[in-house]
Design a protein around this motif. Structure first.
Motif, PDB file in Angstrom:
ATOM      1  N   THR A 109       0.860  -1.174   0.000  1.00 26.36           N
ATOM      2  CA  THR A 109       0.000   0.000   0.000  1.00 26.36           C
ATOM      3  C   THR A 109       0.893   1.220   0.000  1.00 26.36           C
ATOM      4  O   THR A 109       1.907   1.269   0.694  1.00 26.36           O
ATOM      5  N   TYR A 110       0.533   2.175  -0.777  1.00 26.14           N
ATOM      6  CA  TYR A 110       1.302   3.391  -0.871  1.00 26.14           C
ATOM      7  C   TYR A 110       0.715   4.428   0.073  1.00 26.14           C
ATOM      8  O   TYR A 110      -0.507   4.497   0.252  1.00 26.14           O
ATOM      9  N   PRO A 111       1.577   5.243   0.686  1.00 25.62           N
ATOM     10  CA  PRO A 111       1.040   6.257   1.602  1.00 25.62           C
ATOM     11  C   PRO A 111       0.223   7.279   0.830  1.00 25.62           C
ATOM     12  O   PRO A 111       0.457   7.507  -0.358  1.00 25.62           O
ATOM     13  N   PRO A 112      -0.729   7.896   1.499  1.00 25.62           N
ATOM     14  CA  PRO A 112      -1.542   8.900   0.800  1.00 25.62           C
ATOM     15  C   PRO A 112      -0.672  10.081   0.373  1.00 25.62           C
ATOM     16  O   PRO A 112       0.365  10.357   0.966  1.00 25.62           O
ATOM     17  N   TYR A 113      -1.124  10.750  -0.642  1.00 24.77           N
ATOM     18  CA  TYR A 113      -0.363  11.873  -1.177  1.00 24.77           C
ATOM     19  C   TYR A 113      -0.286  12.975  -0.124  1.00 24.77           C
ATOM     20  O   TYR A 113      -1.290  13.343   0.480  1.00 24.77           O
ATOM     21  N   GLN A 114       0.901  13.497   0.090  1.00 23.01           N
ATOM     22  CA  GLN A 114       1.111  14.549   1.075  1.00 23.01           C
ATOM     23  C   GLN A 114       1.099  15.896   0.360  1.00 23.01           C
ATOM     24  O   GLN A 114       1.969  16.179  -0.455  1.00 23.01           O
ATOM     25  N   TYR A 115       0.121  16.707   0.681  1.00 27.51           N
ATOM     26  CA  TYR A 115       0.022  18.034   0.090  1.00 27.51           C
ATOM     27  C   TYR A 115       0.981  18.976   0.810  1.00 27.51           C
ATOM     28  O   TYR A 115       1.115  18.914   2.031  1.00 27.51           O
ATOM     29  N   PRO A 116       1.632  19.856   0.078  1.00 34.02           N
ATOM     30  CA  PRO A 116       2.543  20.795   0.742  1.00 34.02           C
ATOM     31  C   PRO A 116       1.762  21.801   1.595  1.00 34.02           C
ATOM     32  O   PRO A 116       0.662  22.230   1.234  1.00 34.02           O
ATOM     33  N   VAL A 117       2.336  22.163   2.715  1.00 34.72           N
ATOM     34  CA  VAL A 117       1.708  23.110   3.629  1.00 34.72           C
ATOM     35  C   VAL A 117       2.559  24.373   3.619  1.00 34.72           C
ATOM     36  O   VAL A 117       3.776  24.313   3.858  1.00 34.72           O
ATOM     37  N   TYR A 118       1.934  25.473   3.349  1.00 32.81           N
ATOM     38  CA  TYR A 118       2.622  26.763   3.328  1.00 32.81           C
ATOM     39  C   TYR A 118       2.169  27.580   4.531  1.00 32.81           C
ATOM     40  O   TYR A 118       0.977  27.627   4.846  1.00 32.81           O
ATOM     41  N   GLN A 119       3.124  28.224   5.180  1.00 33.49           N
ATOM     42  CA  GLN A 119       2.794  29.056   6.328  1.00 33.49           C
ATOM     43  C   GLN A 119       2.892  30.508   5.895  1.00 33.49           C
ATOM     44  O   GLN A 119       3.939  30.972   5.417  1.00 33.49           O
ATOM     45  N   VAL A 120       1.817  31.215   6.076  1.00 33.98           N
ATOM     46  CA  VAL A 120       1.770  32.638   5.731  1.00 33.98           C
ATOM     47  C   VAL A 120       1.926  33.413   7.016  1.00 33.98           C
ATOM     48  O   VAL A 120       1.160  33.240   7.957  1.00 33.98           O
ATOM     49  N   SER A 121       2.950  34.225   7.064  1.00 32.96           N
ATOM     50  CA  SER A 121       3.181  35.002   8.291  1.00 32.96           C
ATOM     51  C   SER A 121       2.437  36.327   8.212  1.00 32.96           C
ATOM     52  O   SER A 121       2.333  36.953   7.151  1.00 32.96           O
ATOM     53  N   ASP A 122       1.961  36.721   9.346  1.00 33.44           N
ATOM     54  CA  ASP A 122       1.220  37.966   9.450  1.00 33.44           C
ATOM     55  C   ASP A 122       2.210  39.049   9.855  1.00 33.44           C
ATOM     56  O   ASP A 122       2.833  38.978  10.913  1.00 33.44           O
ATOM     57  N   SER A 123       2.371  40.077   9.070  1.00 38.77           N
ATOM     58  CA  SER A 123       3.360  41.115   9.346  1.00 38.77           C
ATOM     59  C   SER A 123       2.871  42.132  10.365  1.00 38.77           C
ATOM     60  O   SER A 123       3.648  42.934  10.859  1.00 38.77           O
ATOM     61  N   TYR A 124       1.587  42.102  10.735  1.00 42.79           N
ATOM     62  CA  TYR A 124       1.059  43.080  11.694  1.00 42.79           C
ATOM     63  C   TYR A 124       1.454  42.721  13.119  1.00 42.79           C
ATOM     64  O   TYR A 124       1.604  43.596  13.965  1.00 42.79           O
ATOM     65  N   ASN A 125       1.615  41.490  13.444  1.00 40.34           N
ATOM     66  CA  ASN A 125       1.927  41.078  14.803  1.00 40.34           C
ATOM     67  C   ASN A 125       3.415  41.095  15.096  1.00 40.34           C
ATOM     68  O   ASN A 125       3.819  41.041  16.239  1.00 40.34           O
ATOM     69  N   GLN A 126       4.243  41.218  14.114  1.00 42.41           N
ATOM     70  CA  GLN A 126       5.683  41.213  14.333  1.00 42.41           C
ATOM     71  C   GLN A 126       6.210  42.648  14.281  1.00 42.41           C
ATOM     72  O   GLN A 126       5.760  43.444  13.456  1.00 42.41           O
ATOM     73  N   PRO A 127       7.173  42.924  15.137  1.00 38.48           N
ATOM     74  CA  PRO A 127       7.735  44.278  15.091  1.00 38.48           C
ATOM     75  C   PRO A 127       8.538  44.491  13.828  1.00 38.48           C
ATOM     76  O   PRO A 127       9.143  43.569  13.307  1.00 38.48           O
ATOM     77  N   SER A 128       8.485  45.705  13.303  1.00 36.53           N
ATOM     78  CA  SER A 128       9.161  45.993  12.069  1.00 36.53           C
ATOM     79  C   SER A 128      10.634  46.325  12.271  1.00 36.53           C
ATOM     80  O   SER A 128      11.430  46.243  11.360  1.00 36.53           O
ATOM     81  N   CYS A 129      10.991  46.677  13.474  1.00 31.70           N
ATOM     82  CA  CYS A 129      12.375  47.028  13.765  1.00 31.70           C
ATOM     83  C   CYS A 129      13.053  45.859  14.419  1.00 31.70           C
ATOM     84  O   CYS A 129      12.537  45.265  15.369  1.00 31.70           O
ATOM     85  N   SER A 130      14.216  45.479  13.961  1.00 29.55           N
ATOM     86  CA  SER A 130      14.896  44.326  14.523  1.00 29.55           C
ATOM     87  C   SER A 130      15.600  44.632  15.825  1.00 29.55           C
ATOM     88  O   SER A 130      16.017  43.729  16.541  1.00 29.55           O
ATOM     89  N   ILE A 131      15.774  45.922  16.167  1.00 25.97           N
ATOM     90  CA  ILE A 131      16.453  46.314  17.405  1.00 25.97           C
ATOM     91  C   ILE A 131      15.505  46.181  18.577  1.00 25.97           C
ATOM     92  O   ILE A 131      15.910  45.867  19.679  1.00 25.97           O
ATOM     93  N   MET A 132      14.277  46.429  18.399  1.00 23.22           N
ATOM     94  CA  MET A 132      13.323  46.426  19.514  1.00 23.22           C
ATOM     95  C   MET A 132      13.160  45.064  20.015  1.00 23.22           C
ATOM     96  O   MET A 132      12.786  44.163  20.174  1.00 23.22           O
TER      97      MET A 132
END
Length: 132
Positions: A109-132
């Protein structure tokens, strides 16, 4: 030279459908003159004829009916008893022959086809400045 081939079949009781199917397969092979069921449970197919390909016949029976074991292949025995014939040696060789069971069939038996999973990041919750 006439041959006698004995093949043991795994039949379920008195299933006439499988017996007739085994006869049809056996007599369709080139060189086969006769076929008969023998044995205590009538589960051994005895085929006689000229130059029978026993391996091909056994593999066809396995393919169409399930398990089939090649028991013996030899010349058809005549009615005359001859003192010069090496019959005891042939009997010893037949007694020493071992029937190997057919390996179990594996279904992969062959394993079921694995669909790729993409993660979309939300830019509103992350700080825009890397220093903070």
């Amino acid at each position: 030279m006439k041959q006698k081939v004995v093949i043991k079949l795994s039949l379920n009781g008195n299933d006439q459908k499988y017996r007739s199917k085994a006869f049809k397969i056996a007599v369709s092979q080139p060189g086969v003159e006769s076929a008969a069921m023998q044995g205590d449970e009538k589960n051994q197919l005895e085929v006689m004829g000229d130059q029978i390909d026993a391996v091909k016949l056994t593999s066809l029976l396995r393919k169409n009916l399930g398990q089939a074991d090649l028991v013996s292949v030899g010349p058809v025995g005549g009615g005359g008893d001859n003192k010069d014939d090496p019959k005891p040696q042939a009997g010893a060789a037949a007694a020493a022959a071992v029937t190997l069971p057919q390996a179990p069939l594996y279904y992969y038996t062959y394993p079921p086809y694995q669909y790729p999973v993409y993660q979309v990041s939300d830019s509103y919750n992350q700080p825009s400045c890397s220093i903070m």
